[in-house]
Design an enzyme around this catalytic site. Structure first.
Site, PDB file in Angstrom:
ATOM      1  N   SER A  46       2.097  -4.615  -5.788  1.00 16.03           N
ATOM      2  CA  SER A  46       0.857  -4.923  -6.484  1.00 16.03           C
ATOM      3  C   SER A  46       0.913  -6.311  -7.151  1.00 16.03           C
ATOM      4  O   SER A  46       1.197  -7.306  -6.495  1.00 16.03           O
ATOM      5  CB  SER A  46       0.563  -3.813  -7.497  1.00 16.03           C
ATOM      6  OG  SER A  46      -0.751  -3.876  -7.981  1.00 16.03           O
ATOM      7  N   ASP A  79      -5.602   1.655   0.928  1.00 18.14           N
ATOM      8  CA  ASP A  79      -5.396   1.160  -0.441  1.00 18.14           C
ATOM      9  C   ASP A  79      -6.736   0.732  -1.027  1.00 18.14           C
ATOM     10  O   ASP A  79      -7.345  -0.234  -0.571  1.00 18.14           O
ATOM     11  CB  ASP A  79      -4.424  -0.022  -0.412  1.00 18.14           C
ATOM     12  CG  ASP A  79      -3.967  -0.458  -1.795  1.00 18.14           C
ATOM     13  OD1 ASP A  79      -4.682  -0.184  -2.774  1.00 18.14           O
ATOM     14  OD2 ASP A  79      -2.894  -1.091  -1.885  1.00 18.14           O
ATOM     15  N   HIS A 102      -2.406   3.150  -2.836  1.00 19.06           N
ATOM     16  CA  HIS A 102      -1.719   2.048  -3.520  1.00 19.06           C
ATOM     17  C   HIS A 102      -0.444   2.546  -4.193  1.00 19.06           C
ATOM     18  O   HIS A 102       0.631   1.957  -4.033  1.00 19.06           O
ATOM     19  CB  HIS A 102      -2.665   1.426  -4.544  1.00 19.06           C
ATOM     20  CG  HIS A 102      -2.162   0.153  -5.139  1.00 19.06           C
ATOM     21  ND1 HIS A 102      -1.941  -0.989  -4.401  1.00 19.06           N
ATOM     22  CD2 HIS A 102      -1.824  -0.162  -6.417  1.00 19.06           C
ATOM     23  CE1 HIS A 102      -1.502  -1.962  -5.181  1.00 19.06           C
ATOM     24  NE2 HIS A 102      -1.420  -1.489  -6.409  1.00 19.06           N
TER      25      HIS A 102
END
Length: 258
Positions: free
Chosen positions: A167, A217, A240
């Site tokens: 991320s 995601d 995610h």
């Protein structure tokens, strides 16, 4: 939660089709655009991050960071499980630095670290960084990453590290490599749902970069992860957060890090 997901994607995607984040632009216009963009969504990221942190806690529990992220008493070079094949026939592994995402911490990669340990990596050659700025990227996080990389290199006697990040950890990793002297110390980078294009559109020169993103995601669109010159892999059916415990991701990690 859904509101924040939609807001982040709506804010990010329009930036992906222009050259605002291209390092080849003259001047600092891309930096100004990024700073303005970052300020405008910081509160959204922060609110979303609190929800994400709760999800991490539910997924991984309250494990101790010392058990994985901060190994104690590791002063010798790589152990036999990571030693050069010239010595005992086993494969050499570069030490690995793990860099978490927004509003997370150094326990985020516990599942993947345990997996790699079962495949022959020594815990003393892996380190999960706890970033001080949990929301964005910048010089403070770059300094911390640089310090932890240097310490791991000193402990293991290696010349370079591999980095696995998730991320916003992707943006922090790219910032460290491009703006804090990391390029000469990094062998490979693997980003998992990485927000890479917040920093650059191109893989750093001299570093082997693989981006792994998921079509499922809803937090970081694969377009935000993909970099020119990188090995860009898109998987399906993994969320995610799921990128942090996916068997398919683990298979790819093993293949790339070998």
């Amino acid at each position: 939660m859904i509101f924040y997901i939609m807001t982040i994607n709506a804010a990010v995607i329009p930036f992906l089709n222009n050259n605002s984040f291209d390092n080849n632009n003259n001047g600092n216009s891309w930096r100004d655009n990024l700073n303005n963009y970052g300020n405008s969504i910081k509160n959204t990221f922060n609110n979303y991050g609190n929800s994400l942190k709760n999800s991490f806690s539910n997924l991984f529990g309250n494990s101790s960071s010392n058990s994985l992220g901060r190994p104690q008493g590791v002063n010798s070079p790589l152990s036999s499980s990571n030693s050069n094949s010239n010595g005992n026939g086993r494969r050499y592994h570069y030490p690995v630095i793990f860099i978490h995402g927004m509003n997370s911490d150094d326990t985020a990669f516990d599942v993947h670290m345990n997996f790699l340990a079962r495949q022959g990596w020594d815990y003393g050659s892996m380190f999960s960084v706890d970033l001080p700025d949990k929301v964005a990227f910048g010089p403070i996080n770059a300094e911390v990453i640089s310090s932890e990389v240097d310490q791991l290199l000193q402990r293991t006697g290696a010349q370079k590290v591999n980095i696995v990040c998730h991320s916003m950890g992707g943006a922090n990793t790219m910032n460290y490599i491009l703006n804090a002297g990391g390029a000469r110390k990094v062998n490979k980078v693997i980003t998992l749902g990485g927000a890479n294009k917040l920093v650059t559109s191109n893989a750093p020169e001299g570093v082997d970069v693989t981006t792994i993103s998921s079509s499922a995601d809803l937090i970081v669109n694969p377009l935000l992860s993909k970099l020119n010159g990188a090995n860009n892999i898109i998987i399906s059916g993994v969320s995610h957060i799921g990128l942090l415990n996916s068997p398919e991701v683990q298979r790819l990690l093993l293949q790339i890090l070998q």
